[in-house]
Design a protein around this motif. Structure first.
Motif, PDB file in Angstrom:
ATOM      1  N   SER A  20      35.601 -12.810 -13.657  1.00 62.35           N
ATOM      2  CA  SER A  20      35.810 -12.987 -12.216  1.00 62.35           C
ATOM      3  C   SER A  20      37.011 -13.873 -11.914  1.00 62.35           C
ATOM      4  CB  SER A  20      34.563 -13.586 -11.561  1.00 62.35           C
ATOM      5  OG  SER A  20      34.253 -14.844 -12.137  1.00 62.35           O
ATOM      6  N   LYS A  21      37.420 -14.725 -12.860  1.00 61.79           N
ATOM      7  CA  LYS A  21      38.553 -15.620 -12.621  1.00 61.79           C
ATOM      8  C   LYS A  21      39.895 -14.900 -12.687  1.00 61.79           C
ATOM      9  CE  LYS A  21      37.830 -18.698 -15.783  1.00 61.79           C
ATOM     10  NZ  LYS A  21      38.062 -19.942 -16.580  1.00 61.79           N
ATOM     11  N   GLU A  32      38.408  -7.060  -9.734  1.00 64.00           N
ATOM     12  CA  GLU A  32      37.176  -6.270  -9.767  1.00 64.00           C
ATOM     13  C   GLU A  32      36.383  -6.664 -11.007  1.00 64.00           C
ATOM     14  OE1 GLU A  32      38.182  -2.157  -9.502  1.00 64.00           O
ATOM     15  OE2 GLU A  32      39.113  -2.342  -7.525  1.00 64.00           O
ATOM     16  N   PRO A  33      35.735  -7.833 -11.005  1.00 67.39           N
ATOM     17  CA  PRO A  33      35.011  -8.299 -12.193  1.00 67.39           C
ATOM     18  C   PRO A  33      33.794  -7.426 -12.479  1.00 67.39           C
ATOM     19  CG  PRO A  33      34.557  -9.708 -10.305  1.00 67.39           C
ATOM     20  CD  PRO A  33      35.640  -8.770  -9.884  1.00 67.39           C
ATOM     21  N   GLN A  53      39.944 -15.691 -24.842  1.00 67.72           N
ATOM     22  CA  GLN A  53      38.677 -16.288 -25.281  1.00 67.72           C
ATOM     23  C   GLN A  53      37.535 -15.975 -24.306  1.00 67.72           C
ATOM     24  OE1 GLN A  53      39.036 -20.341 -27.050  1.00 67.72           O
ATOM     25  NE2 GLN A  53      41.262 -20.075 -26.763  1.00 67.72           N
ATOM     26  N   PRO A  54      37.765 -16.037 -22.966  1.00 67.19           N
ATOM     27  CA  PRO A  54      36.689 -15.599 -22.068  1.00 67.19           C
ATOM     28  C   PRO A  54      36.314 -14.134 -22.273  1.00 67.19           C
ATOM     29  CG  PRO A  54      38.262 -16.948 -20.862  1.00 67.19           C
ATOM     30  CD  PRO A  54      38.857 -16.706 -22.221  1.00 67.19           C
ATOM     31  N   MET A  55      37.294 -13.277 -22.590  1.00 65.07           N
ATOM     32  CA  MET A  55      36.980 -11.874 -22.861  1.00 65.07           C
ATOM     33  C   MET A  55      36.036 -11.749 -24.047  1.00 65.07           C
ATOM     34  SD  MET A  55      39.627  -8.756 -23.831  1.00 65.07           S
ATOM     35  CE  MET A  55      40.118  -9.444 -25.421  1.00 65.07           C
ATOM     36  N   MET A  56      36.248 -12.541 -25.092  1.00 61.81           N
ATOM     37  CA  MET A  56      35.379 -12.495 -26.269  1.00 61.81           C
ATOM     38  C   MET A  56      33.971 -12.990 -25.934  1.00 61.81           C
ATOM     39  SD  MET A  56      37.564 -11.262 -28.311  1.00 61.81           S
ATOM     40  CE  MET A  56      39.357 -11.136 -28.438  1.00 61.81           C
ATOM     41  N   ASP A  57      33.885 -13.954 -25.044  1.00 58.86           N
ATOM     42  CA  ASP A  57      32.582 -14.534 -24.729  1.00 58.86           C
ATOM     43  C   ASP A  57      31.756 -13.650 -23.801  1.00 58.86           C
ATOM     44  OD1 ASP A  57      30.794 -16.858 -24.946  1.00 58.86           O
ATOM     45  OD2 ASP A  57      31.173 -17.049 -22.788  1.00 58.86           O
ATOM     46  N   LEU A  58      32.426 -12.884 -22.910  1.00 57.01           N
ATOM     47  CA  LEU A  58      31.708 -12.076 -21.919  1.00 57.01           C
ATOM     48  C   LEU A  58      31.062 -10.838 -22.518  1.00 57.01           C
ATOM     49  CD1 LEU A  58      34.149 -12.284 -18.882  1.00 57.01           C
ATOM     50  CD2 LEU A  58      31.802 -13.130 -18.950  1.00 57.01           C
ATOM     51  N   SER A  59      31.643 -10.285 -23.567  1.00 56.13           N
ATOM     52  CA  SER A  59      31.110  -9.064 -24.168  1.00 56.13           C
ATOM     53  C   SER A  59      30.237  -9.399 -25.371  1.00 56.13           C
ATOM     54  CB  SER A  59      32.261  -8.157 -24.614  1.00 56.13           C
ATOM     55  OG  SER A  59      31.770  -7.111 -25.422  1.00 56.13           O
ATOM     56  N   PRO A  60      28.954  -9.003 -25.379  1.00 52.72           N
ATOM     57  CA  PRO A  60      28.100  -9.270 -26.539  1.00 52.72           C
ATOM     58  C   PRO A  60      28.667  -8.704 -27.836  1.00 52.72           C
ATOM     59  CG  PRO A  60      26.779  -8.570 -24.668  1.00 52.72           C
ATOM     60  CD  PRO A  60      28.196  -8.375 -24.278  1.00 52.72           C
TER      61      PRO A  60
END
Length: 610
Positions: A45-46, A50-51, A125-132
């Motif tokens: 979302s940051k 379109e999060p 790094q946020p991309m890696m954390d958001l996807s299981p």
């Protein structure tokens, strides 16, 4: 041997450690990058408007680019892009796919170390954390901003201005973002792109290189990579009315330039180049979903180095009116126009030697009204540019020193109208009558029709063909024999367009009181002025030499009136206007006075008796 892992851990007969081992050993699903992203990619979302779950259907044109990454025929992908089409997320999806599906040492390069660190912290790094799927492979405790660690691989995040980072690791996958902003060299080292590519030599048969950027100038890295690609693909979309495929081109965005910018933003539309049907913003999503990547010959074949090119008109977040409004607000400033050309049209900005704008033309109003022949005119010439469904024309008056005045221009629809306009008389304010002495007609389109017309009107019309390369002389005469029609010796002139464009531009910058000036009539319209200045002279490198050539400022720019003026200037030169001098018409001779004679009567020997 095939291992089957139970779906429910509670019912499993296997110990937890063995179940986890099976999960690690199980090969990944066979997915393309787009399929993987649609299942597993989550937008932050940051950083996203379109999060949430990624959907390639939102930007269908990215599907072909992403899936080219898994095509074994392709070694390098070049993505020539504007802003706001999802180019960076396309690159991020490829990196995420590598982490989840094919772990191998990778590198992502940005223009500088600061941007590399920011992107690592706020996007990657946020991309890696958001996807299981990615989170379970990411090792944050062993990672740094400049080096992310995963199961079975590492990913180096570097700035192009840091030679030590660029040349330190062997890599299989190389991603380079915004390459036109890279420094020309990394410290004392060579071009950072070349240094990074050197790191892939360890993987000669299965490496992948992805580079993307908004272009800047013709000599910039992304434009040179695009031009040298083995194949250049554009995204073709079908017209909702006739079904004909075409690329989105700013030339087909139609709007009234005389209106307010905000009115233009709401009223502009796209016109199909085939059926002339009106295409609205609501049509765009379906057109994008049905689109295909093709080269200029219609082939969809991919090659080792494949280039993909888009402009901002394709973006689902941009309306046709937004593009038109941006052009209107940018066109008067070279800096803003450069941004429009680069960031919206994804075209290179030229290193201009001669650059004129419409204001320069409108400043050259002569004081004469439309249709009025200036005093001391020697002859008139015309020029006609032939298009698919219309004719652009100009009529220019010439006087000593090749001083010239445009007395009329416009658009016609039929050959009969061309004949009429070129054969009516044009008068001075004192009533002196002139006719067009010679009209040059472009034969590059509808060639047979042009030849037919010129054969029937050979006393005042000649066919011409513009040359895009310099000729040994200003023009060259050829004779055409049309045996099937019994016509022999039809004149065709090959005209050096660059010479006569130089001629026009040089005279446009002369002072108004100088001999040899180039003028327009009072109240000349803006469209004519913009078309006459739609091209600029730029420097291009051909082999080891640099040459100056005329090129359109942007791909959308209409230059029909410029062509008509080139043809009219050729016609005047062909007639020898350089050597002509004005001769004032002789003053009318006074009528002799009649002598009065007295009549004689018949008595005096005269002939009358009264």
């Amino acid at each position: 041997m095939v291992f089957t892992v139970p779906r429910s851990p509670a019912k499993s007969k296997w110990p937890d450690w063995l179940t986890e081992a099976f999960q690690v050993l199980r090969p990944p699903e066979k997915l393309t990058v787009a399929e993987w992203a649609d299942r597993y990619r989550v937008l932050d979302s940051k950083t996203s408007a379109e999060p949430g779950q990624w959907s390639t259907d939102r930007t269908p044109y990215l599907r072909g680019i992403m899936d080219a990454f898994t095509d074994p025929r392709i070694e390098e992908i070049i993505f020539l892009k504007p802003t706001q089409v999802g180019g960076t997320e396309c690159l991020n999806n490829m990196l995420a796919y590598v982490v989840a599906q094919d772990p191998s040492p990778s590198m992502v390069m940005y223009p500088n170390k600061e941007l590399a660190q920011f992107t690592s912290e706020n996007r990657l790094q946020p991309m890696m954390d958001l996807s299981p799927e990615l989170r379970q492979r990411f090792r944050p405790e062993a990672s740094k901003d400049a080096e992310l660690q995963f199961d079975g691989m590492y990913c180096v995040i570097v700035g192009a201005n840091s030679p030590a980072q660029v040349s330190s690791r062997p890599i299989r996958y190389l991603f380079m973002d915004e390459v036109d902003k890279y420094p020309k060299s990394a410290g004392k080292e060579a071009d950072p792109r070349s240094l990074a590519k050197e790191r892939t030599k360890t993987f000669p048969f299965n490496k992948k290189i992805m580079q993307t950027s908004t272009p800047t100038v013709r000599t910039g890295p992304i434009w040179k990579a695009w031009e040298s690609a083995d194949v250049q693909l554009m995204f073709y979309v079908p017209c909702p009315h006739c079904g004909q495929f075409q690329t989105f081109n700013f030339k087909q965005v139609k709007f009234d330039k005389s209106q307010d910018v905000e009115v233009i933003r709401g009223a502009a539309h796209y016109e199909c180049e085939h059926c002339k049907g009106i295409i609205r913003d609501a049509h765009k999503p379906a057109m994008l979903r049905a689109g295909q990547w093709r080269d200029k010959n219609g082939s969809t074949k991919l090659k080792r180095r494949t280039g993909f090119g888009l402009n901002a008109i394709y973006s689902p977040w941009i309306r046709f009116g937004d593009v038109a409004a941006e052009f209107m607000t940018s066109k008067s400033s070279p800096e803003e126009l450069m941004n429009f050309v680069n960031s919206w049209l994804a075209e290179c900005w030229e290193n201009t030697q001669i650059k004129l704008n419409s204001d320069k033309v409108l400043e050259k109003q002569s004081g004469y009204e439309e249709g009025i022949v200036p005093d001391k005119t020697i002859l008139l010439t015309g020029g006609v540019d032939v298009q698919k469904d219309r004719f652009y024309y100009t009529i220019r008056a010439w006087s000593e020193g090749m001083t010239s005045h445009n007395i009329r221009h416009g658009v016609l629809e039929t050959w009969a109208q061309v004949e009429e306009v070129m054969n009516i008389s044009y008068c001075t304010s004192d009533g002196d009558e002139y006719f067009v002495n010679l009209c040059a007609i472009d034969s590059g389109f509808n060639t047979d029709e042009v030849y037919d017309f010129c054969a029937k009107n050979s006393e005042w019309a000649v066919a011409v063909k513009g040359s895009s390369t310099p000729l040994p002389s200003k023009y060259k005469l050829s004779l055409i024999d049309r045996v099937d029609k019994g016509e022999y010796g039809l004149r065709l002139y090959n005209v050096d367009g660059g010479f006569f464009k130089d001629f026009i531009s040089n005279r446009l910058v002369r002072k108004s009181d100088e001999i040899g000036g180039w003028f327009v009539y009072n109240g000349c319209d803006l469209d004519y002025a913009e078309q006459v200045t739609a091209e600029e002279k730029v420097i291009e490198k051909r082999g080891k030499n640099e040459v100056e050539v005329w090129r359109p400022k942007t791909s959308h720019a209409d230059n029909h009136y410029l062509d008509t003026e080139v043809y009219a200037a050729f016609a005047a030169d062909c007639l020898g206007i350089r050597y002509m001098r004005y001769e004032a018409p002789p003053e009318p001779m006074p009528e002799p006075e009649k002598k009065k004679t007295a009549q004689k009567s018949w008595i005096q020997g005269g002939e009358t008796w009264t």
